[in-house]
Design a protein around this motif. Sequence first.
Motif, PDB file in Angstrom:
ATOM      1  N   ARG A 293       0.849  -1.187   0.000  1.00  0.00           N
ATOM      2  CA  ARG A 293       0.000   0.000   0.000  1.00  0.00           C
ATOM      3  C   ARG A 293       0.884   1.237   0.000  1.00  0.00           C
ATOM      4  N   SER A 294       0.302   2.345  -0.380  1.00  0.00           N
ATOM      5  CA  SER A 294       1.021   3.611  -0.344  1.00  0.00           C
ATOM      6  C   SER A 294       0.904   4.231   1.042  1.00  0.00           C
TER       7      SER A 294
ATOM      8  N   PRO B  98       1.280   8.149   2.719  1.00  0.00           N
ATOM      9  CA  PRO B  98       1.414   9.551   2.303  1.00  0.00           C
ATOM     10  C   PRO B  98       2.859  10.055   2.441  1.00  0.00           C
ATOM     11  N   ALA B  99       3.306  10.776   1.424  1.00  0.00           N
ATOM     12  CA  ALA B  99       4.697  11.240   1.385  1.00  0.00           C
ATOM     13  C   ALA B  99       5.086  12.029   2.625  1.00  0.00           C
TER      14      ALA B  99
ATOM     15  N   SER C  35       8.363   0.603  -5.796  1.00  0.00           N
ATOM     16  CA  SER C  35       7.437   0.663  -4.663  1.00  0.00           C
ATOM     17  C   SER C  35       7.374  -0.668  -3.925  1.00  0.00           C
TER      18      SER C  35
ATOM     19  N   GLN D  95       5.318   6.262  -1.620  1.00  0.00           N
ATOM     20  CA  GLN D  95       4.174   6.805  -2.345  1.00  0.00           C
ATOM     21  C   GLN D  95       4.661   7.278  -3.714  1.00  0.00           C
ATOM     22  N   TRP D  96       3.931   6.872  -4.745  1.00  0.00           N
ATOM     23  CA  TRP D  96       4.226   7.230  -6.137  1.00  0.00           C
ATOM     24  C   TRP D  96       3.369   8.424  -6.480  1.00  0.00           C
TER      25      TRP D  96
END
Length: 188
Positions: free
Chosen positions: A12-13, A15-16, A123, A134-135
Amino acid sequence: MLDAIELLKSRRSVPANALAEPAPSAEELDTMLTIAARVPDHGKLAPWRFIVIEGPARAELGGRLAELMKASDPEAPAGKVEAVANFCGSALIVAVVSRAGPHVKIPEWEQELSAGAVCMNLSIAVNALGYGAQWLTGWAAYDPKAREVIGLQQNERIAGFIHIGTPTERWTDRPRPELSEVVTRWGA
């Protein structure tokens, strides 16, 4: 290291702005980039490259991009300019640069897909080594002057800024599509 299937099921991503220090070590980053480069690449063109943005260079780039935004749009809201200045707030950023171009046998679309696969592999490698990623793209990926500041050539585009770091908290997963909504079967 996680079992490959469990890793893929749980990727999963994050947040940056929630990707803090420590960043991966130089050895871990080399491993990540090696894995990122193991993608389908018809014609062995390597139609992509990496720009690593780390250490003090993150704040320098964020500041230069914010100044560029203010100069190009004096009416830009302060919050938007601040967001650009903080764009490099994660512990590490890898810009994946697409170098797709005309080729006698390999369509540009396939070269672009290869760059996208690099972003996804990176990732996954980040997650496999216990970090978050995060992409993103955003304004700096598309503005011609920002692309120049980042160091892109005329024929290059940002496939993604992969923000990397240690997650500051555990993030819950977002809803994923039901297979029944995205799978069809072809048949005569």
